[in-house]
Motif scaffolding. Sequence first.
Motif, PDB file in Angstrom:
ATOM      1  N   ASP A 104      -0.303  -5.742 -10.875  1.00  0.00           N
ATOM      2  CA  ASP A 104      -1.589  -5.057 -11.067  1.00  0.00           C
ATOM      3  C   ASP A 104      -2.656  -5.640 -10.153  1.00  0.00           C
ATOM      4  OD1 ASP A 104      -0.712  -3.260 -12.924  1.00  0.00           O
ATOM      5  OD2 ASP A 104      -1.389  -4.404 -14.675  1.00  0.00           O
ATOM      6  N   SER A 105      -2.614  -6.943  -9.958  1.00  0.00           N
ATOM      7  CA  SER A 105      -3.622  -7.597  -9.133  1.00  0.00           C
ATOM      8  C   SER A 105      -3.326  -7.421  -7.646  1.00  0.00           C
ATOM      9  CB  SER A 105      -3.695  -9.089  -9.484  1.00  0.00           C
ATOM     10  OG  SER A 105      -4.619  -9.742  -8.654  1.00  0.00           O
ATOM     11  N   LYS A 106      -2.224  -7.977  -7.177  1.00  0.00           N
ATOM     12  CA  LYS A 106      -2.018  -8.063  -5.723  1.00  0.00           C
ATOM     13  C   LYS A 106      -1.510  -6.770  -5.098  1.00  0.00           C
ATOM     14  CE  LYS A 106      -0.538 -11.122  -2.074  1.00  0.00           C
ATOM     15  NZ  LYS A 106       0.062 -12.403  -1.679  1.00  0.00           N
ATOM     16  N   PHE A 107      -0.662  -6.006  -5.805  1.00  0.00           N
ATOM     17  CA  PHE A 107      -0.197  -4.735  -5.218  1.00  0.00           C
ATOM     18  C   PHE A 107      -1.105  -3.580  -5.598  1.00  0.00           C
ATOM     19  CE2 PHE A 107       2.046  -0.709  -5.343  1.00  0.00           C
ATOM     20  CZ  PHE A 107       2.477  -0.618  -4.026  1.00  0.00           C
ATOM     21  N   TRP A 108      -1.230  -3.303  -6.902  1.00  0.00           N
ATOM     22  CA  TRP A 108      -2.011  -2.135  -7.315  1.00  0.00           C
ATOM     23  C   TRP A 108      -3.489  -2.307  -6.998  1.00  0.00           C
ATOM     24  CZ3 TRP A 108       0.092   2.260  -7.679  1.00  0.00           C
ATOM     25  CH2 TRP A 108       1.413   2.389  -8.101  1.00  0.00           C
ATOM     26  N   GLY A 109      -3.984  -3.547  -7.012  1.00  0.00           N
ATOM     27  CA  GLY A 109      -5.376  -3.773  -6.626  1.00  0.00           C
ATOM     28  C   GLY A 109      -5.633  -3.338  -5.194  1.00  0.00           C
ATOM     29  N   GLN A 110      -4.726  -3.690  -4.284  1.00  0.00           N
ATOM     30  CA  GLN A 110      -4.887  -3.290  -2.886  1.00  0.00           C
ATOM     31  C   GLN A 110      -4.663  -1.786  -2.708  1.00  0.00           C
ATOM     32  OE1 GLN A 110      -4.032  -6.387   0.225  1.00  0.00           O
ATOM     33  NE2 GLN A 110      -2.426  -6.984  -1.223  1.00  0.00           N
ATOM     34  N   TYR A 111      -3.690  -1.238  -3.429  1.00  0.00           N
ATOM     35  CA  TYR A 111      -3.417   0.197  -3.369  1.00  0.00           C
ATOM     36  C   TYR A 111      -4.654   0.997  -3.807  1.00  0.00           C
ATOM     37  CZ  TYR A 111      -0.725   4.529  -4.153  1.00  0.00           C
ATOM     38  OH  TYR A 111      -0.245   5.819  -4.116  1.00  0.00           O
ATOM     39  N   ILE A 112      -5.213   0.630  -4.941  1.00  0.00           N
ATOM     40  CA  ILE A 112      -6.394   1.321  -5.478  1.00  0.00           C
ATOM     41  C   ILE A 112      -7.581   1.179  -4.543  1.00  0.00           C
ATOM     42  CG2 ILE A 112      -8.130   1.209  -7.326  1.00  0.00           C
ATOM     43  CD1 ILE A 112      -5.770   0.535  -9.236  1.00  0.00           C
ATOM     44  N   THR A 113      -7.742   0.005  -3.958  1.00  0.00           N
ATOM     45  CA  THR A 113      -8.846  -0.219  -3.032  1.00  0.00           C
ATOM     46  C   THR A 113      -8.781   0.722  -1.845  1.00  0.00           C
ATOM     47  OG1 THR A 113      -9.028  -2.547  -3.661  1.00  0.00           O
ATOM     48  CG2 THR A 113      -9.946  -1.915  -1.530  1.00  0.00           C
ATOM     49  N   VAL A 114      -7.619   0.829  -1.243  1.00  0.00           N
ATOM     50  CA  VAL A 114      -7.462   1.727  -0.083  1.00  0.00           C
ATOM     51  C   VAL A 114      -7.728   3.169  -0.487  1.00  0.00           C
ATOM     52  CG1 VAL A 114      -5.842   2.628   1.630  1.00  0.00           C
ATOM     53  CG2 VAL A 114      -5.847   0.187   1.081  1.00  0.00           C
ATOM     54  N   LYS A 115      -7.177   3.577  -1.609  1.00  0.00           N
ATOM     55  CA  LYS A 115      -7.351   4.947  -2.105  1.00  0.00           C
ATOM     56  C   LYS A 115      -8.836   5.272  -2.301  1.00  0.00           C
ATOM     57  CE  LYS A 115      -4.930   8.477  -4.100  1.00  0.00           C
ATOM     58  NZ  LYS A 115      -3.782   9.174  -3.491  1.00  0.00           N
TER      59      LYS A 115
END
Length: 238
Positions: A104-115
């Motif tokens: 949730d932090s390192k992968f999805w956090g970066q994914y959501i940020t880009v989106k």
Amino acid sequence: MSLEGKRVVVLGGTSGIGLAAAKAFVKESSHVIIASRSSEKLTKAKAEIGSDVEGYEIDFRSEEGAKNFFSKVGEFDHLVVTAGEGAMGHFSELPVAAVREAFDSKFWGQYITVKSALPYLNNKSSITLTSGVYGLRPPRGASTLAAINSAVDGLVRGLSVDLAPIRVNVVSPGIVDTPIYSGMPAEQRNKMYNSMSQQLPVGRVAQPEDIAATYVYLAKNGFTTGTTVLIDGGAHLI
């Protein structure tokens, strides 16, 4: 490519690699926007950077929070994400909940940020995410980080195609002397650094400024995309 006057967002820009990256972009005469979950860290970082920087409090794991953040920032030129926490522990012992939290932090956090950032970028923009050398060469107890870092590297390759002509790259650091290890007793920390220094071909562990220079390079070089830049002092060779 000059970065003078460019608006650069650095998520995680209040300590360690992120703070060093924010300072490096300021030296390039960019206008830097830093973001962190800690208002205390934001205040301290802004005072330390000392010029042409603004800061926002954000939990980038929240899609709503990320959208609100970028709506305040408005249009900008380059995105750097250094934030994200991992989890260490033997596969047989690490709780699944801890693994999910790390993703949730390192992968999805970066994914959501880009989106969330995408509507505010332009065709000459760049996005630079962060993974780590454990995606290539994990030690014992790093299976979770190996999976997360590999997922981030793969995401970047896909995004560089999907989001073209926006350039998307990822920095993959090895061990870096940052506050992330501040919880260790000083003697134990120094022993770890000394041991690693003796093994690495470069003869030392990285300082945050070593890694920060890579984020600047990737923002400036308009012909680099879909690339993982491994900056580990040769750790993948030992």
